[in-house]
Write a protein that holds these residues in place. Structure first.
Motif, short mmCIF file in Angstrom:
data_model
loop_
_atom_site.label_atom_id
_atom_site.label_comp_id
_atom_site.label_asym_id
_atom_site.label_seq_id
_atom_site.Cartn_x
_atom_site.Cartn_y
_atom_site.Cartn_z
N PRO A 1 0.81 -1.18 -0.09
CA PRO A 1 -0.05 0.09 0.02
C PRO A 1 1.00 1.25 -0.05
CG PRO A 1 -0.78 -1.70 1.64
CD PRO A 1 0.71 -2.05 1.13
N ALA A 2 0.33 2.38 -0.55
CA ALA A 2 1.04 3.66 -0.64
C ALA A 2 1.40 3.92 0.81
CB ALA A 2 0.16 4.57 -1.55
N SER A 3 0.56 3.76 1.93
CA SER A 3 0.97 4.19 3.30
C SER A 3 2.18 3.50 3.66
CB SER A 3 -0.24 3.95 4.26
OG SER A 3 -0.52 2.42 4.09
N ARG A 4 2.78 2.66 3.26
CA ARG A 4 3.75 1.70 3.54
C ARG A 4 5.05 2.32 2.85
NH1 ARG A 4 3.74 0.75 7.59
NH2 ARG A 4 2.04 2.39 7.76
N VAL A 5 5.10 3.45 2.05
CA VAL A 5 6.24 3.91 1.37
C VAL A 5 6.70 5.24 1.78
CG1 VAL A 5 6.85 4.54 -1.06
CG2 VAL A 5 5.29 2.66 -0.73
N ALA A 6 7.79 5.54 1.87
CA ALA A 6 8.48 6.92 2.31
C ALA A 6 9.36 7.13 0.95
CB ALA A 6 9.23 6.71 3.69
N LEU A 7 9.48 8.49 0.75
CA LEU A 7 10.23 9.18 -0.40
C LEU A 7 11.53 9.69 0.40
CD1 LEU A 7 7.43 8.87 -1.59
CD2 LEU A 7 7.73 10.86 -3.05
N GLY A 8 12.62 9.13 -0.41
CA GLY A 8 13.95 10.21 0.22
C GLY A 8 14.71 10.32 -1.10
N SER A 9 15.90 10.38 -0.81
CA SER A 9 16.83 10.88 -2.07
C SER A 9 17.95 9.87 -1.99
CB SER A 9 17.55 12.28 -1.90
OG SER A 9 18.24 12.52 -0.77
N GLN A 10 18.44 8.84 -0.81
CA GLN A 10 19.68 8.26 -0.84
C GLN A 10 19.25 6.88 -0.01
OE1 GLN A 10 22.31 8.92 -2.92
NE2 GLN A 10 21.70 10.84 -3.31
N VAL A 11 19.85 5.93 -0.44
CA VAL A 11 19.49 4.58 0.27
C VAL A 11 20.01 4.66 1.54
CG1 VAL A 11 20.20 2.06 0.20
CG2 VAL A 11 19.13 3.05 -1.71
N LEU B 1 11.70 12.74 3.13
CA LEU B 1 12.34 13.83 2.86
C LEU B 1 11.61 14.64 1.98
CD1 LEU B 1 15.91 12.38 2.54
CD2 LEU B 1 14.79 13.04 4.76
N SER B 2 12.03 16.03 1.76
CA SER B 2 11.38 16.92 0.86
C SER B 2 11.85 16.47 -0.48
CB SER B 2 11.87 18.49 1.27
OG SER B 2 11.34 19.27 0.13
N PRO B 3 11.03 16.19 -1.29
CA PRO B 3 11.34 15.79 -2.66
C PRO B 3 12.14 16.61 -3.42
CG PRO B 3 8.97 16.45 -2.73
CD PRO B 3 9.52 16.57 -1.20
N LEU B 4 13.11 16.25 -4.31
CA LEU B 4 14.05 17.06 -4.98
C LEU B 4 13.13 17.30 -6.39
CD1 LEU B 4 17.14 15.00 -4.87
CD2 LEU B 4 16.47 17.00 -3.55
N TRP B 5 12.80 18.60 -6.48
CA TRP B 5 11.79 19.17 -7.50
C TRP B 5 12.10 18.93 -9.00
CZ3 TRP B 5 9.75 24.77 -5.62
CH2 TRP B 5 9.04 24.43 -4.44
#
Length: 355
Positions: A76-86, A256-260
């Motif tokens: 589910p989308a509720s199980r996903v976080a967005l970041g920029s580096q592993v 994290l704040s997404p890289l626009w």
């Protein structure tokens, strides 16, 4: 396994989704951008140059990216976080390792996965290494977490993830799996694991700088959101300032704040993968890899990554001199095959190496 989506209408070959290229055998180093990703990147800079960027629209696109990745990963989308580096996302998982615990990793796995756990020595945490092929057998009652790449970067070896998950469950250990070298060609997602991380710039063909964390339901509260910020809430626009900084109810608390500049291109790349038959992509990549193995005199395998001993780098230098894009890792020459590759690329490899 993620069930393959219903077959979609597809072109005669996958390469038509990409700008024309020849001899690029390095998806395991960095994927190529689909045509729509290239267009989206140009559009972002055009809008930026005109002062026409819309932060809320970019945020909405980031949520669509979350949903697309969730579909590809089978959670589910509720199980996903967005970041920029592993490594940053693994550092969050590391906060859940108990004091005095043991983390078990494959020998020679990629540093972005293993390095954060090695920083826990002050809490009495130890990191123990065992060969990837026997990782399940190396699990003991002292093991708190088994952290491994589903596909090894240096060798292309595919882990026996079912046996590892079974072995971990038998002793009450958790699993953290890096999908960076697998998701996009190998149809195994995140649902079977407690935590997964994935950078999308390799096999998911996205701009470099968008990575993902998944956390099994019920485990969010066991981790510390080390980099919590204004994007760690469910309503980011009401959580910009101190005094009202709630955490998301789900795994979005680790965002994290997404890289626009990357979001639109990532969305287009993930849309492409969501439209494809995952099994057909797998079969295409592995068939080409096995054709290359035949050329190289290697036995057939189950990976889209092909490696062979090249301690002095002679074969790598020969391939590069012939105009092929390949790589060398840990004393091996390394090539890989993905959507843009065709049998012509295998022929180019054979000619370059005189096979």
């Amino acid at each position: 396994m993620i069930p393959s989506p219903a077959p979609q209408t597809q072109p005669r070959d996958f390469a038509s989704y990409f700008p024309p290229t020849s001899g690029y055998l390095s998806a395991c180093t960095g994927g190529l951008p689909p045509l729509e990703t290239v267009r989206a990147g140009h559009a972002f800079y055009d809008d930026w140059s005109k002062g026409a960027l819309d932060a809320r629209a970019i945020g909405a696109a980031a949520e669509r990216v979350r949903g697309l990745y969730a579909g590809l990963a089978g959670v589910p989308a509720s199980r996903v976080a967005l970041g920029s580096q592993v490594s940053q996302l693994v550092s969050v998982v590391a906060t859940g390792v108990p004091d005095g615990g043991e983390v078990l990793c494959p020998t020679g796995d990629f540093a972005s996965l293993t390095h954060p756990f090695e920083q826990l020595a002050a809490r009495g945490v130890t990191v123990r290494y065992a060969p990837a092929a026997s990782l399940a057998e190396a699990i003991t009652p002292a093991t708190s977490l088994v952290a491994f790449s589903l596909v090894q970067s240096a060798t292309g070896e595919v882990a026996d993830h079912a046996a590892i998950v079974e072995g971990a469950a038998a002793v009450g250990a958790q699993t953290c799996v890096d999908l960076t070298q697998s998701l996009g060609w190998l149809p195994v997602g995140a649902a079977d694991f407690d935590y997964t991380v994935c950078h999308a710039y390799k096999w998911l063909c996205s701009p470099r700088g968008t990575a993902f964390l998944t956390v099994r339901e019920g485990l969010d509260d066991t981790l510390t959101p080390l980099a919590a910020g204004w994007c760690s809430a469910d309503d980011v626009w009401s959580s910009c300032y101190a005094g009202n900084t709630p955490l998301s109810a789900g795994t979005g608390r680790f965002d994290l704040s997404p890289l626009w500049p990357l979001i639109a291109g990532t969305e287009e790349a993930l849309k492409l993968f969501a439209s494809l038959d995952a099994r057909a992509v797998h079969d295409h990549a592995v068939a080409l890899a096995n054709s290359a193995r035949q050329v190289l005199g290697l036995p057939a395998g189950n990976s889209a990554i092909v490696t062979w001993p090249d301690p002095e780098g002679a074969d790598l230098a020969t391939m590069q001199a012939a105009g092929l894009v390949a790589s060398g890792r840990a004393g091996n020459a390394r090539v890989s095959f993905h959507l843009w590759n065709t049998p012509d690329d295998v022929e180019l490899l054979a000619r370059a190496l005189g096979r």
